[in-house]
Design a protein around this motif. Structure first.
Motif, PDB file in Angstrom:
ATOM      1  N   TRP A 125      11.813  37.960  44.973  1.00 53.89           N
ATOM      2  CA  TRP A 125      12.928  38.948  45.368  1.00 53.89           C
ATOM      3  C   TRP A 125      14.021  37.901  46.113  1.00 53.89           C
ATOM      4  CZ3 TRP A 125      13.943  43.336  43.099  1.00 53.89           C
ATOM      5  CH2 TRP A 125      12.726  44.094  42.350  1.00 53.89           C
ATOM      6  N   ALA A 126      15.211  38.253  45.528  1.00 56.31           N
ATOM      7  CA  ALA A 126      16.329  37.152  46.219  1.00 56.31           C
ATOM      8  C   ALA A 126      17.719  38.008  46.390  1.00 56.31           C
ATOM      9  CB  ALA A 126      16.570  36.295  45.464  1.00 56.31           C
ATOM     10  N   ILE A 127      18.340  37.726  47.274  1.00 52.63           N
ATOM     11  CA  ILE A 127      19.744  38.339  47.274  1.00 52.63           C
ATOM     12  C   ILE A 127      20.533  37.639  46.222  1.00 52.63           C
ATOM     13  CG2 ILE A 127      21.967  38.091  48.490  1.00 52.63           C
ATOM     14  CD1 ILE A 127      20.145  37.294  50.933  1.00 52.63           C
ATOM     15  N   PRO A 128      21.401  38.411  45.415  1.00 55.13           N
ATOM     16  CA  PRO A 128      22.222  37.792  44.308  1.00 55.13           C
ATOM     17  C   PRO A 128      23.019  36.662  44.756  1.00 55.13           C
ATOM     18  CG  PRO A 128      22.626  40.231  44.723  1.00 55.13           C
ATOM     19  CD  PRO A 128      21.627  39.911  45.690  1.00 55.13           C
ATOM     20  N   GLY A 129      23.238  35.610  43.712  1.00 53.43           N
ATOM     21  CA  GLY A 129      24.008  34.588  44.152  1.00 53.43           C
ATOM     22  C   GLY A 129      23.761  33.580  43.099  1.00 53.43           C
ATOM     23  N   GLY A 130      24.391  32.471  43.403  1.00 52.92           N
ATOM     24  CA  GLY A 130      24.264  30.981  42.589  1.00 52.92           C
ATOM     25  C   GLY A 130      25.352  30.065  42.997  1.00 52.92           C
ATOM     26  N   PHE A 131      25.323  29.054  42.154  1.00 54.14           N
ATOM     27  CA  PHE A 131      26.243  27.984  42.539  1.00 54.14           C
ATOM     28  C   PHE A 131      27.430  28.001  42.238  1.00 54.14           C
ATOM     29  CE2 PHE A 131      21.601  26.456  41.221  1.00 54.14           C
ATOM     30  CZ  PHE A 131      21.578  25.693  42.077  1.00 54.14           C
ATOM     31  N   VAL A 132      28.316  27.198  43.048  1.00 49.81           N
ATOM     32  CA  VAL A 132      29.695  27.159  42.909  1.00 49.81           C
ATOM     33  C   VAL A 132      30.216  26.362  41.996  1.00 49.81           C
ATOM     34  CG1 VAL A 132      31.706  26.762  44.372  1.00 49.81           C
ATOM     35  CG2 VAL A 132      29.931  27.909  45.464  1.00 49.81           C
ATOM     36  N   ASP A 133      31.027  26.695  41.037  1.00 54.88           N
ATOM     37  CA  ASP A 133      31.447  25.873  40.151  1.00 54.88           C
ATOM     38  C   ASP A 133      32.485  24.957  40.485  1.00 54.88           C
ATOM     39  OD1 ASP A 133      29.856  27.024  38.050  1.00 54.88           O
ATOM     40  OD2 ASP A 133      31.330  28.282  37.415  1.00 54.88           O
ATOM     41  N   TYR A 134      32.682  23.677  39.678  1.00 55.81           N
ATOM     42  CA  TYR A 134      33.828  22.714  40.278  1.00 55.81           C
ATOM     43  C   TYR A 134      35.090  23.249  40.022  1.00 55.81           C
ATOM     44  CZ  TYR A 134      36.211  18.546  40.353  1.00 55.81           C
ATOM     45  OH  TYR A 134      37.273  17.598  40.878  1.00 55.81           O
ATOM     46  N   GLY A 135      35.998  23.300  41.195  1.00 56.97           N
ATOM     47  CA  GLY A 135      37.355  24.001  40.971  1.00 56.97           C
ATOM     48  C   GLY A 135      37.374  25.275  41.478  1.00 56.97           C
ATOM     49  N   GLU A 136      36.150  25.956  41.797  1.00 53.45           N
ATOM     50  CA  GLU A 136      36.177  27.215  42.216  1.00 53.45           C
ATOM     51  C   GLU A 136      35.983  27.626  43.711  1.00 53.45           C
ATOM     52  OE1 GLU A 136      33.584  30.821  40.068  1.00 53.45           O
ATOM     53  OE2 GLU A 136      32.460  29.227  41.020  1.00 53.45           O
ATOM     54  N   THR A 137      36.911  28.600  44.055  1.00 47.07           N
ATOM     55  CA  THR A 137      36.592  28.767  45.747  1.00 47.07           C
ATOM     56  C   THR A 137      35.317  29.800  45.988  1.00 47.07           C
ATOM     57  OG1 THR A 137      37.595  31.107  45.656  1.00 47.07           O
ATOM     58  CG2 THR A 137      39.006  29.100  46.023  1.00 47.07           C
ATOM     59  N   LEU A 138      34.775  29.613  47.127  1.00 47.22           N
ATOM     60  CA  LEU A 138      33.583  30.100  47.579  1.00 47.22           C
ATOM     61  C   LEU A 138      33.705  31.737  47.123  1.00 47.22           C
ATOM     62  CD1 LEU A 138      33.054  28.525  51.036  1.00 47.22           C
ATOM     63  CD2 LEU A 138      31.603  28.218  48.785  1.00 47.22           C
ATOM     64  N   GLU A 139      34.877  32.284  47.602  1.00 46.60           N
ATOM     65  CA  GLU A 139      34.932  33.632  47.224  1.00 46.60           C
ATOM     66  C   GLU A 139      35.118  34.046  45.802  1.00 46.60           C
ATOM     67  OE1 GLU A 139      36.535  32.400  51.248  1.00 46.60           O
ATOM     68  OE2 GLU A 139      37.050  32.030  49.162  1.00 46.60           O
ATOM     69  N   HIS A 140      35.584  33.233  44.832  1.00 52.92           N
ATOM     70  CA  HIS A 140      35.766  33.363  43.539  1.00 52.92           C
ATOM     71  C   HIS A 140      34.252  33.394  43.189  1.00 52.92           C
ATOM     72  CE1 HIS A 140      36.210  32.635  39.225  1.00 52.92           C
ATOM     73  NE2 HIS A 140      37.183  33.735  39.314  1.00 52.92           N
ATOM     74  N   ALA A 180      25.935  42.914  37.690  1.00 54.04           N
ATOM     75  CA  ALA A 180      27.446  43.696  37.018  1.00 54.04           C
ATOM     76  C   ALA A 180      28.005  44.639  37.975  1.00 54.04           C
ATOM     77  CB  ALA A 180      26.721  44.456  35.789  1.00 54.04           C
ATOM     78  N   VAL A 181      28.310  44.264  39.183  1.00 53.61           N
ATOM     79  CA  VAL A 181      29.177  45.130  40.053  1.00 53.61           C
ATOM     80  C   VAL A 181      30.352  44.312  40.316  1.00 53.61           C
ATOM     81  CG1 VAL A 181      27.385  46.162  41.249  1.00 53.61           C
ATOM     82  CG2 VAL A 181      28.158  44.047  42.300  1.00 53.61           C
ATOM     83  N   VAL A 182      31.596  44.914  40.428  1.00 57.89           N
ATOM     84  CA  VAL A 182      32.608  44.107  40.661  1.00 57.89           C
ATOM     85  C   VAL A 182      33.093  44.187  42.192  1.00 57.89           C
ATOM     86  CG1 VAL A 182      35.136  44.203  40.046  1.00 57.89           C
ATOM     87  CG2 VAL A 182      33.481  44.756  38.369  1.00 57.89           C
ATOM     88  N   LEU A 183      33.346  43.198  42.821  1.00 53.16           N
ATOM     89  CA  LEU A 183      33.814  42.958  44.025  1.00 53.16           C
ATOM     90  C   LEU A 183      35.060  42.551  44.105  1.00 53.16           C
ATOM     91  CD1 LEU A 183      30.559  41.646  45.851  1.00 53.16           C
ATOM     92  CD2 LEU A 183      31.098  43.971  45.456  1.00 53.16           C
ATOM     93  N   GLU A 184      35.923  42.657  45.286  1.00 52.25           N
ATOM     94  CA  GLU A 184      37.203  42.205  45.538  1.00 52.25           C
ATOM     95  C   GLU A 184      37.049  41.083  46.515  1.00 52.25           C
ATOM     96  OE1 GLU A 184      39.711  43.162  43.828  1.00 52.25           O
ATOM     97  OE2 GLU A 184      39.082  44.465  42.689  1.00 52.25           O
ATOM     98  N   GLU A 185      37.573  39.985  46.246  1.00 47.80           N
ATOM     99  CA  GLU A 185      37.767  38.769  47.288  1.00 47.80           C
ATOM    100  C   GLU A 185      37.912  39.278  48.771  1.00 47.80           C
ATOM    101  OE1 GLU A 185      39.333  35.167  45.995  1.00 47.80           O
ATOM    102  OE2 GLU A 185      38.515  35.172  44.000  1.00 47.80           O
ATOM    103  N   ALA A 191      20.655  44.554  36.014  1.00 50.25           N
ATOM    104  CA  ALA A 191      20.117  43.182  35.855  1.00 50.25           C
ATOM    105  C   ALA A 191      20.737  42.364  34.902  1.00 50.25           C
ATOM    106  CB  ALA A 191      18.536  43.126  35.865  1.00 50.25           C
ATOM    107  N   GLY A 192      21.297  41.141  35.272  1.00 54.68           N
ATOM    108  CA  GLY A 192      21.896  40.464  34.127  1.00 54.68           C
ATOM    109  C   GLY A 192      21.528  38.846  34.671  1.00 54.68           C
ATOM    110  N   ASP A 193      21.837  37.900  33.852  1.00 56.98           N
ATOM    111  CA  ASP A 193      21.988  36.485  34.127  1.00 56.98           C
ATOM    112  C   ASP A 193      20.517  36.104  34.488  1.00 56.98           C
ATOM    113  OD1 ASP A 193      23.191  33.905  34.118  1.00 56.98           O
ATOM    114  OD2 ASP A 193      23.952  34.134  36.053  1.00 56.98           O
ATOM    115  N   ASP A 194      20.159  35.352  35.612  1.00 54.17           N
ATOM    116  CA  ASP A 194      18.778  35.117  36.301  1.00 54.17           C
ATOM    117  C   ASP A 194      17.906  36.130  36.841  1.00 54.17           C
ATOM    118  OD1 ASP A 194      19.761  32.576  35.800  1.00 54.17           O
ATOM    119  OD2 ASP A 194      20.678  32.268  37.810  1.00 54.17           O
TER     120      ASP A 194
END
Length: 152
Positions: A47-62, A73-78, A113-116
């Motif tokens: 079990w894990a907190i959802p998350g992942g890698f930051v893409d090049y050129g992307e802010t942490l918040e994005h 599949a939830v939408v959050l606002e920065e 559930a999606g992605d990983d």
């Protein structure tokens, strides 16, 4: 230009390689019944907190917003992200040295559930599943302590 090493575009000389930590983000997503955790489909399993890698050129918040859309599949606002902390122990992930910026955010709607993620579930903070991956037990302990102290 060679493809087996990084070369200077001007002279073709091999460029010194640096091994730097990789930036990641995790988000403790709060719903009325508890927090969302994913059951990982890939190693390390658990079990894990959802998350992942930051893409090049992307802010942490994005990256945090994007990863929540991809994984559960939830939408959050920065603007709604609250910083819990940064976790940088080189041993936190056996695959590589990652530095995670961890946020907390409230969400509405029904995750899926999606992605990983092989699955997801919503847990009260005092009834977390085992095993927790990476250093997520420590992160969730910090979350609980700060939540109870009214700091987040």
């Amino acid at each position: 230009m060679p493809f087996d090493f990084l070369a200077c575009p001007a002279c073709g000389a091999k460029v010194k390689e640096y091994k730097n930590p990789l930036p990641t983000v995790d988000v403790i997503v709060e719903l009325p019944d508890g927090i969302v955790l994913i059951e990982r489909k890939n190693e390390p399993l658990g079990w894990a907190i959802p998350g992942g890698f930051v893409d090049y050129g992307e802010t942490l918040e994005h990256a945090a917003v994007r990863e929540m859309e991809e994984e559960i599949a939830v939408v959050l606002e920065e603007k709604d992200l609250r910083l819990l902390g940064c976790y940088s122990d080189p041993a936190r992930d056996k695959r590589s040295h990652n530095i995670s910026t961890v946020y907390v955010a409230k969400a509405t709607g029904t995750p899926k559930a999606g992605d990983d993620a092989a699955a997801f579930a919503i847990f009260p903070i005092d009834a977390l599943p085992q095993p927790l991956c990476f250093d997520h037990a420590r992160i969730l302990s910090d979350y609980r302590r700060k939540k109870e102290a009214g700091e987040i």
